[in-house]
Design an enzyme around this catalytic site. Structure first.
Site, PDB file in Angstrom:
ATOM      1  N   GLY A  87       8.983   2.657   1.863  1.00 29.28           N
ATOM      2  CA  GLY A  87       9.517   3.932   1.396  1.00 29.28           C
ATOM      3  C   GLY A  87      10.313   3.731   0.127  1.00 29.28           C
ATOM      4  O   GLY A  87      10.126   2.762  -0.604  1.00 29.28           O
ATOM      5  N   ARG A  88      11.248   4.646  -0.118  1.00 29.41           N
ATOM      6  CA  ARG A  88      12.061   4.527  -1.333  1.00 29.41           C
ATOM      7  C   ARG A  88      13.297   3.676  -1.135  1.00 29.41           C
ATOM      8  O   ARG A  88      13.919   3.239  -2.102  1.00 29.41           O
ATOM      9  CB  ARG A  88      12.439   5.920  -1.838  1.00 29.41           C
ATOM     10  CG  ARG A  88      11.252   6.616  -2.493  1.00 29.41           C
ATOM     11  CD  ARG A  88      11.647   7.843  -3.270  1.00 29.41           C
ATOM     12  NE  ARG A  88      12.167   8.865  -2.393  1.00 29.41           N
ATOM     13  CZ  ARG A  88      13.309   9.539  -2.591  1.00 29.41           C
ATOM     14  NH1 ARG A  88      14.046   9.305  -3.630  1.00 29.41           N
ATOM     15  NH2 ARG A  88      13.693  10.462  -1.744  1.00 29.41           N
ATOM     16  N   GLU A  91      13.991   0.203  -3.113  1.00 28.08           N
ATOM     17  CA  GLU A  91      14.354   0.156  -4.541  1.00 28.08           C
ATOM     18  C   GLU A  91      15.855   0.051  -4.750  1.00 28.08           C
ATOM     19  O   GLU A  91      16.296  -0.504  -5.742  1.00 28.08           O
ATOM     20  CB  GLU A  91      13.776   1.357  -5.285  1.00 28.08           C
ATOM     21  CG  GLU A  91      14.431   2.674  -4.973  1.00 28.08           C
ATOM     22  CD  GLU A  91      13.733   3.870  -5.604  1.00 28.08           C
ATOM     23  OE1 GLU A  91      14.414   4.880  -5.807  1.00 28.08           O
ATOM     24  OE2 GLU A  91      12.524   3.802  -5.882  1.00 28.08           O
ATOM     25  N   CYS A 117       4.499  -1.960   2.679  1.00 28.99           N
ATOM     26  CA  CYS A 117       4.537  -0.989   1.590  1.00 28.99           C
ATOM     27  C   CYS A 117       5.507  -1.412   0.486  1.00 28.99           C
ATOM     28  O   CYS A 117       5.377  -2.472  -0.093  1.00 28.99           O
ATOM     29  CB  CYS A 117       4.873   0.382   2.166  1.00 28.99           C
ATOM     30  SG  CYS A 117       4.504   1.781   1.104  1.00 28.99           S
ATOM     31  N   HIS A 118       6.508  -0.591   0.197  1.00 32.51           N
ATOM     32  CA  HIS A 118       7.499  -0.910  -0.828  1.00 32.51           C
ATOM     33  C   HIS A 118       8.567  -1.894  -0.329  1.00 32.51           C
ATOM     34  O   HIS A 118       9.399  -2.344  -1.106  1.00 32.51           O
ATOM     35  CB  HIS A 118       8.178   0.367  -1.327  1.00 32.51           C
ATOM     36  CG  HIS A 118       7.295   1.209  -2.194  1.00 32.51           C
ATOM     37  ND1 HIS A 118       6.261   1.978  -1.689  1.00 32.51           N
ATOM     38  CD2 HIS A 118       7.282   1.411  -3.533  1.00 32.51           C
ATOM     39  CE1 HIS A 118       5.660   2.619  -2.666  1.00 32.51           C
ATOM     40  NE2 HIS A 118       6.251   2.281  -3.803  1.00 32.51           N
ATOM     41  N   TYR A 137       2.093  -1.952  -1.155  1.00 34.27           N
ATOM     42  CA  TYR A 137       1.547  -0.728  -1.712  1.00 34.27           C
ATOM     43  C   TYR A 137       1.052  -1.099  -3.123  1.00 34.27           C
ATOM     44  O   TYR A 137       1.737  -1.824  -3.842  1.00 34.27           O
ATOM     45  CB  TYR A 137       2.611   0.366  -1.759  1.00 34.27           C
ATOM     46  CG  TYR A 137       2.052   1.696  -2.177  1.00 34.27           C
ATOM     47  CD1 TYR A 137       1.216   2.415  -1.329  1.00 34.27           C
ATOM     48  CD2 TYR A 137       2.328   2.223  -3.434  1.00 34.27           C
ATOM     49  CE1 TYR A 137       0.674   3.631  -1.724  1.00 34.27           C
ATOM     50  CE2 TYR A 137       1.793   3.437  -3.832  1.00 34.27           C
ATOM     51  CZ  TYR A 137       0.960   4.137  -2.972  1.00 34.27           C
ATOM     52  OH  TYR A 137       0.415   5.334  -3.362  1.00 34.27           O
TER      53      TYR A 137
END
Length: 191
Positions: A87-88, A91, A117-118, A137
């Protein structure tokens, strides 16, 4: 009972937090969900990422996920494995030095690690992918390469294993992602 440390955070991908957490508890592991600067009982907001024919995923509000352990109380020696949601959240989570040190511990001790993923952004920031084969991802692929990893382009529902590391592109891979993580954790499931 084996213990798993589970890293997540605000606007993590909903399925990539909820589903692996529930699956790992289902097989009997004690799973501690944590986020820097949050304590047991705090929530993280999640986001649902979906593949609807656009050039990238779409994002919708997810659920509130309640953390069951405090980040400041993590003792890395207590854990047998590590899971990192996507997800976000990654980051900004990758900016936390203590979190990066936690990740490095699992690699230094060759303990099982699963990232999806992320979530792989945390691995690249922790400088643990050099010389490793892994997936993520697709938009994270250039980061893997820049960090010295060998990015593997695989189907979205697949998992890639390199030693103690299991990675997957996104939540459609949960069955293979968790199955491979359970294998490197030493789980024996009889059907």
């Amino acid at each position: 009972m084996k213990k798993v440390l589970f890293l997540t955070g605000d606007f993590t991908e909903d399925y990539e937090t909820m589903v692996p957490f529930q699956m790992l508890e289902m097989v009997g592991y004690e799973v501690h969900t944590v986020c820097p600067e949050k304590k047991k009982g705090d929530i993280v907001k999640t986001a649902i990422h979906d593949f609807e024919g656009d050039q990238t995923y779409t994002e919708k509000p997810g659920h509130n996920f309640t953390l069951n352990y405090s980040f400041d109380e993590v003792n890395v020696n207590d854990y047998d494995g590590l899971v990192i949601a996507g997800g976000r959240a990654p980051e900004y989570l990758r900016l936390n030095q203590r979190l990066l040190e936690i990740v490095q511990h699992f690699f230094n001790e060759n303990k099982p690690v699963a990232a999806i993923c992320h979530g792989i952004q945390i691995l690249t920031a922790a400088n643990v992918v050099k010389g490793r084969k892994l997936t993520a991802y697709p938009a994270v692929g250039p980061e893997v390469t820049l960090a010295g990893g060998d990015f593997q382009s695989i189907p979205v529902d697949g998992a890639f294993v390199d030693g103690n590391l299991v990675t997957s592109p996104a939540w459609p891979a949960h069955p293979s992602f968790i199955r491979e993580f359970l294998k490197i954790m030493g789980a024996k499931i009889e059907l």
